[in-house]
Design a protein around this motif. Structure first.
Motif, PDB file in Angstrom:
ATOM      1  N   PHE A 350      55.237  54.788  41.858  1.00  0.00           N
ATOM      2  CA  PHE A 350      54.654  56.093  41.573  1.00  0.00           C
ATOM      3  C   PHE A 350      55.603  57.185  42.044  1.00  0.00           C
ATOM      4  CE2 PHE A 350      51.245  53.052  42.354  1.00  0.00           C
ATOM      5  CZ  PHE A 350      50.470  53.194  41.214  1.00  0.00           C
ATOM      6  N   GLY A 351      55.487  58.345  41.417  1.00  0.00           N
ATOM      7  CA  GLY A 351      56.307  59.473  41.818  1.00  0.00           C
ATOM      8  C   GLY A 351      55.830  60.067  43.139  1.00  0.00           C
ATOM      9  N   ILE A 352      56.579  61.016  43.612  1.00  0.00           N
ATOM     10  CA  ILE A 352      56.230  61.679  44.870  1.00  0.00           C
ATOM     11  C   ILE A 352      54.973  62.521  44.666  1.00  0.00           C
ATOM     12  CG2 ILE A 352      56.997  63.344  46.602  1.00  0.00           C
ATOM     13  CD1 ILE A 352      59.868  62.495  45.960  1.00  0.00           C
ATOM     14  N   ALA A 353      54.029  62.392  45.581  1.00  0.00           N
ATOM     15  CA  ALA A 353      52.771  63.133  45.500  1.00  0.00           C
ATOM     16  C   ALA A 353      52.620  64.028  46.726  1.00  0.00           C
ATOM     17  CB  ALA A 353      51.595  62.168  45.411  1.00  0.00           C
ATOM     18  N   SER A 354      51.908  65.130  46.544  1.00  0.00           N
ATOM     19  CA  SER A 354      51.660  66.039  47.662  1.00  0.00           C
ATOM     20  C   SER A 354      50.646  65.430  48.624  1.00  0.00           C
ATOM     21  CB  SER A 354      51.130  67.376  47.146  1.00  0.00           C
ATOM     22  OG  SER A 354      49.807  67.214  46.644  1.00  0.00           O
ATOM     23  N   GLU A 355      50.599  65.966  49.820  1.00  0.00           N
ATOM     24  CA  GLU A 355      49.654  65.461  50.817  1.00  0.00           C
ATOM     25  C   GLU A 355      48.215  65.652  50.343  1.00  0.00           C
ATOM     26  OE1 GLU A 355      48.441  66.202  55.531  1.00  0.00           O
ATOM     27  OE2 GLU A 355      50.264  67.099  54.692  1.00  0.00           O
ATOM     28  N   GLY A 356      47.937  66.805  49.734  1.00  0.00           N
ATOM     29  CA  GLY A 356      46.590  67.066  49.251  1.00  0.00           C
ATOM     30  C   GLY A 356      46.175  66.109  48.150  1.00  0.00           C
ATOM     31  N   SER A 357      47.088  65.815  47.223  1.00  0.00           N
ATOM     32  CA  SER A 357      46.770  64.903  46.137  1.00  0.00           C
ATOM     33  C   SER A 357      46.604  63.479  46.643  1.00  0.00           C
ATOM     34  CB  SER A 357      47.865  64.959  45.066  1.00  0.00           C
ATOM     35  OG  SER A 357      47.502  64.187  43.942  1.00  0.00           O
ATOM     36  N   ARG A 358      47.407  63.093  47.636  1.00  0.00           N
ATOM     37  CA  ARG A 358      47.244  61.755  48.214  1.00  0.00           C
ATOM     38  C   ARG A 358      45.879  61.616  48.879  1.00  0.00           C
ATOM     39  NH1 ARG A 358      52.567  62.568  50.052  1.00  0.00           N
ATOM     40  NH2 ARG A 358      51.828  62.784  52.216  1.00  0.00           N
ATOM     41  N   ALA A 359      45.439  62.685  49.536  1.00  0.00           N
ATOM     42  CA  ALA A 359      44.115  62.660  50.164  1.00  0.00           C
ATOM     43  C   ALA A 359      43.025  62.517  49.100  1.00  0.00           C
ATOM     44  CB  ALA A 359      43.901  63.931  50.984  1.00  0.00           C
ATOM     45  N   SER A 360      43.185  63.217  47.981  1.00  0.00           N
ATOM     46  CA  SER A 360      42.220  63.091  46.886  1.00  0.00           C
ATOM     47  C   SER A 360      42.254  61.685  46.301  1.00  0.00           C
ATOM     48  CB  SER A 360      42.528  64.116  45.792  1.00  0.00           C
ATOM     49  OG  SER A 360      42.306  65.438  46.244  1.00  0.00           O
ATOM     50  N   GLY A 361      43.455  61.118  46.212  1.00  0.00           N
ATOM     51  CA  GLY A 361      43.580  59.758  45.699  1.00  0.00           C
ATOM     52  C   GLY A 361      42.862  58.755  46.581  1.00  0.00           C
ATOM     53  N   LYS A 362      42.948  58.956  47.880  1.00  0.00           N
ATOM     54  CA  LYS A 362      42.243  58.069  48.814  1.00  0.00           C
ATOM     55  C   LYS A 362      40.734  58.192  48.630  1.00  0.00           C
ATOM     56  CE  LYS A 362      42.063  56.821  53.720  1.00  0.00           C
ATOM     57  NZ  LYS A 362      42.575  57.144  55.081  1.00  0.00           N
ATOM     58  N   CYS A 363      40.270  59.410  48.395  1.00  0.00           N
ATOM     59  CA  CYS A 363      38.844  59.634  48.145  1.00  0.00           C
ATOM     60  C   CYS A 363      38.408  58.949  46.845  1.00  0.00           C
ATOM     61  CB  CYS A 363      38.560  61.131  48.083  1.00  0.00           C
ATOM     62  SG  CYS A 363      36.822  61.550  47.856  1.00  0.00           S
ATOM     63  N   ILE A 364      39.251  59.024  45.822  1.00  0.00           N
ATOM     64  CA  ILE A 364      38.949  58.376  44.547  1.00  0.00           C
ATOM     65  C   ILE A 364      38.822  56.867  44.731  1.00  0.00           C
ATOM     66  CG2 ILE A 364      39.935  57.790  42.292  1.00  0.00           C
ATOM     67  CD1 ILE A 364      41.087  60.669  42.252  1.00  0.00           C
ATOM     68  N   ALA A 365      39.720  56.282  45.512  1.00  0.00           N
ATOM     69  CA  ALA A 365      39.645  54.843  45.769  1.00  0.00           C
ATOM     70  C   ALA A 365      38.346  54.489  46.486  1.00  0.00           C
ATOM     71  CB  ALA A 365      40.851  54.391  46.584  1.00  0.00           C
ATOM     72  N   GLY A 366      37.934  55.325  47.437  1.00  0.00           N
ATOM     73  CA  GLY A 366      36.670  55.084  48.122  1.00  0.00           C
ATOM     74  C   GLY A 366      35.490  55.169  47.179  1.00  0.00           C
ATOM     75  N   LEU A 367      35.535  56.140  46.271  1.00  0.00           N
ATOM     76  CA  LEU A 367      34.474  56.288  45.276  1.00  0.00           C
ATOM     77  C   LEU A 367      34.398  55.058  44.377  1.00  0.00           C
ATOM     78  CD1 LEU A 367      32.401  57.789  43.560  1.00  0.00           C
ATOM     79  CD2 LEU A 367      34.287  59.023  42.468  1.00  0.00           C
ATOM     80  N   ILE A 368      35.545  54.568  43.938  1.00  0.00           N
ATOM     81  CA  ILE A 368      35.558  53.381  43.079  1.00  0.00           C
ATOM     82  C   ILE A 368      35.021  52.168  43.831  1.00  0.00           C
ATOM     83  CG2 ILE A 368      37.067  51.779  41.829  1.00  0.00           C
ATOM     84  CD1 ILE A 368      38.820  54.205  41.134  1.00  0.00           C
ATOM     85  N   GLY A 369      35.281  52.096  45.134  1.00  0.00           N
ATOM     86  CA  GLY A 369      34.724  51.012  45.933  1.00  0.00           C
ATOM     87  C   GLY A 369      33.206  51.051  45.960  1.00  0.00           C
ATOM     88  N   THR A 370      32.643  52.240  46.088  1.00  0.00           N
ATOM     89  CA  THR A 370      31.187  52.390  46.070  1.00  0.00           C
ATOM     90  C   THR A 370      30.619  51.983  44.714  1.00  0.00           C
ATOM     91  OG1 THR A 370      31.283  54.193  47.681  1.00  0.00           O
ATOM     92  CG2 THR A 370      29.308  54.058  46.314  1.00  0.00           C
ATOM     93  N   ILE A 371      31.298  52.386  43.652  1.00  0.00           N
ATOM     94  CA  ILE A 371      30.866  52.026  42.302  1.00  0.00           C
ATOM     95  C   ILE A 371      30.926  50.513  42.105  1.00  0.00           C
ATOM     96  CG2 ILE A 371      31.525  52.170  39.864  1.00  0.00           C
ATOM     97  CD1 ILE A 371      32.428  55.078  40.460  1.00  0.00           C
ATOM     98  N   ALA A 372      31.999  49.893  42.578  1.00  0.00           N
ATOM     99  CA  ALA A 372      32.147  48.439  42.426  1.00  0.00           C
ATOM    100  C   ALA A 372      31.032  47.697  43.155  1.00  0.00           C
ATOM    101  CB  ALA A 372      33.516  48.001  42.945  1.00  0.00           C
ATOM    102  N   ASP A 373      30.664  48.170  44.346  1.00  0.00           N
ATOM    103  CA  ASP A 373      29.570  47.535  45.092  1.00  0.00           C
ATOM    104  C   ASP A 373      28.260  47.622  44.310  1.00  0.00           C
ATOM    105  OD1 ASP A 373      31.248  46.902  47.184  1.00  0.00           O
ATOM    106  OD2 ASP A 373      30.681  48.633  48.415  1.00  0.00           O
ATOM    107  N   ALA A 374      27.994  48.789  43.736  1.00  0.00           N
ATOM    108  CA  ALA A 374      26.747  48.984  42.993  1.00  0.00           C
ATOM    109  C   ALA A 374      26.702  48.124  41.737  1.00  0.00           C
ATOM    110  CB  ALA A 374      26.589  50.459  42.632  1.00  0.00           C
ATOM    111  N   LEU A 375      27.821  48.016  41.058  1.00  0.00           N
ATOM    112  CA  LEU A 375      27.851  47.220  39.830  1.00  0.00           C
ATOM    113  C   LEU A 375      27.769  45.730  40.124  1.00  0.00           C
ATOM    114  CD1 LEU A 375      30.490  49.241  37.789  1.00  0.00           C
ATOM    115  CD2 LEU A 375      28.035  49.085  37.352  1.00  0.00           C
TER     116      LEU A 375
END
Length: 572
Positions: A350-375
């Motif tokens: 992956f290309g270089i990402a800003s600190e803010g975008s990396r933090a959002s990416g981590k949040c997205i991964a957490g959200l997908i984990g919650t979705i995976a548990d529910a499904l």
């Protein structure tokens, strides 16, 4: 019953590997499918076909000179993923463009369609031809809604012969479409089929009865009649097809197809009666084929396919072919391919990402984990709803897709990816692992949504709303579903519109998401009163009434748990 396997989930990939080993003279195994094992001239149009497994010899058995250049294979009765289609096409491309052929099913339309767009963006000219030969699945007034069954062989043979003759991509596409327009099929079943590891068949036919107009993915017929004699069955099959005979047609190509458990001797008995009916109708039969060409695992039954020939199509139908399932005319001389197939895929970068975008990416991964548990928790219930008028695999597909998305998202986060890259990687993994219609839809949704994000900045509320609209636009453009068709779109449209409206009114994203999730839930439950107009459930519309659409229900579930996650994340 399908009884020989180690692990049910590995049935399709293991079968494909075994096929490729046995037919090494014809094919070479690549990730997600097979390609021709013989040299192909540069500049030749590549005919790439495919669909779910469980239909052998479709589709891998059609690969060889004079027919297809490659075949993509999905899981049993599930469309191959977008990534698999694109990957196999790249292997097959010789610079003359690619013709993609597949049966007209929602998952295939989406996955092959998205793959075609990706390949075009890479500079490869790709044309898409879905096969629509099943007269039982839609009226003659709406042929584009018909499913593809054993007419696949006919259309692919015409396209393959045209490509082998050196015709241009425009001509190969024209001839494939002409063949499709002049091909009709109708089938009957005497018994259902059983998925590997399943306790029983996907449907049962009462003793002494036969199901008319069945699908090839375990869908039961549209009606049942008393089992007929060979002569009466021939009258039934030919009668359905002769009703659509073009004026002036005198010649016809014929395929009498066994669906998996029907003995060849039975087909030969039936053929004598079919040939008589066609002769009595004043038709000359040209190079008939009788055997197994498009099966449905162990289904007991058969189908009849007619291609109304003109001079141009007759020449292509008679043209030589050398594939595992079909050998016609003088065998085409071909040297073994010597180029190396490189299928290995290293870790994604992956290309270089800003600190803010990396933090959002981590949040997205957490959200997908919650979705995976529910499904995962909802797998059985989603499968139960889907089985009412479908094949019952929706829950399984959603579980597998979300689990793969979570794994990909976590890997992207670990590699330092930003929000856009994390969500795009998750979408690709979801589509690749889940397969089928739901995999294609969710993969497309997440990847489209990611286009509103950036790896350079934190995800804003505005970007979330814009992404929702992009996801909806992508699904409706490629999936062709509208509100009222009894699909996921019935829940997605009110979700997106409510989200946009509430945010535009100045409310916080959390409040807007909560309202949108409620709108999606209400709309999903309301699909109980609708009749399906797309997908495998459409021919069984009456059975679906009174029950919600599984895709709409799963979307509402995802929307609700995502809202809960976002609320907790905001409080933290």
């Amino acid at each position: 019953m399908t009884t020989i396997f180690d692990a049910p989930e590995d049935f399709a990939t293991t079968a494909l590997a075994g096929f490729a080993a046995i037919y090494a003279r014809n094919v070479r195994l690549v990730k997600g499918g097979v390609v021709r094992s013989t040299k192909v001239p540069r500049g030749k149009v590549a005919v790439v076909i495919g669909g779910g497994s469980g239909h052998y010899p479709a589709f891998a058995g059609y690969v060889g000179p004079g027919l297809a250049d490659a075949a993509v294979a999905g899981d049993v009765f599930a469309s191959p993923s977008t990534a698999a289609v694109a990957r196999v096409c790249r292997h097959a491309d010789q610079g003359g463009g690619v013709l993609l052929g597949f049966g007209n099913y929602a998952g295939d339309v989406l996955n092959f369609g998205v793959a075609a767009e990706r390949l075009r963006s890479e500079g490869i000219d790709v044309r898409v031809v879905p096969v629509t030969d099943d007269v039982a699945s839609a009226s003659v007034e709406t042929p584009a809604k018909r499913r593809g069954i054993a007419g696949d062989l006919v259309v692919f043979k015409i396209a393959g012969a045209a490509a082998e003759a050196g015709k241009s991509l425009d001509e190969v596409e024209r001839l494939a479409r002409l063949a499709n327009d002049r091909t009709v099929s109708f089938g009957v079943a005497f018994g259902g089929c059983t998925l590997p590891g399943a306790p029983g068949p996907l449907f049962a036919v009462p003793k002494g009865q036969m199901a008319l107009g069945l699908g090839i993915h375990g869908e039961p017929g549209i009606s049942e009649e008393k089992t007929a004699t060979a002569s009466d069955l021939a009258k039934l099959l030919t009668g359905k097809l002769l009703a659509e005979r073009p004026a002036g047609t005198r010649k016809v190509a014929v395929v009498l197809n066994g669906l998996g458990s029907t003995k060849y001797e039975e087909l030969f008995v039936l053929w004598t009666a079919v040939a008589k009916e066609l002769a009595d109708a004043g038709l000359e039969v040209v190079d008939p084929e009788c055997g197994e060409f498009v099966t449905s695992l162990d289904m007991q039954g058969c189908s009849l396919t007619l291609l109304w020939l003109d001079e141009e199509l007759e020449a292509l139908w008679r043209a030589p072919a050398d594939a595992p399932v079909l050998r016609k005319g003088t065998i085409i001389a071909a040297e073994p391919a010597t180029d190396e197939i490189v299928d290995a895929e290293g870790p994604q970068s992956f290309g270089i990402a800003s600190e803010g975008s990396r933090a959002s990416g981590k949040c997205i991964a957490g959200l997908i984990g919650t979705i995976a548990d529910a499904l995962r928790a909802a797998e059985e219930e989603l499968g139960r709803i889907d089985a009412i008028a479908g094949d019952g695999d929706h829950g399984q597909g959603m579980r597998r897709g979300s689990a793969a998305a979570l794994e990909a998202a976590n890997a992207a986060v670990a590699a330092g990816a930003g929000a856009a890259s994390v969500l795009a990687a998750a979408g690709d993994a979801w589509a690749d692992r889940a397969g089928g219609t739901s995999g294609a839809i969710w993969g497309l949704a997440l990847r489209s949504w990611s286009n509103a994000f950036s790896d350079d900045e934190k995800v804003s509320d505005t970007a979330v709303v814009e992404g929702a609209r992009l996801a909806l636009d992508g699904i409706t453009r490629l999936g062709r579903a509208q509100v009222g068709d009894k699909t996921l779109v019935d829940a997605l449209v009110p979700f997106v519109e409510t989200l946009e409206r509430v945010v535009a009114a100045g409310k916080p994203l959390i409040d807007a998401w909560k309202a949108a999730a409620k709108a999606a839930q209400d709309a999903a439950e309301a699909t109980s009163s609708l009749t399906p107009k797309l997908g495998r459930a459409r021919p069984l519309a009456e059975k679906s009434i009174g029950h919600p659409d599984a895709g709409a229900i799963s979307l509402a579930l995802v929307a609700r748990v995502a809202g809960d996650f976002l609320k907790v994340a905001e409080e933290v």
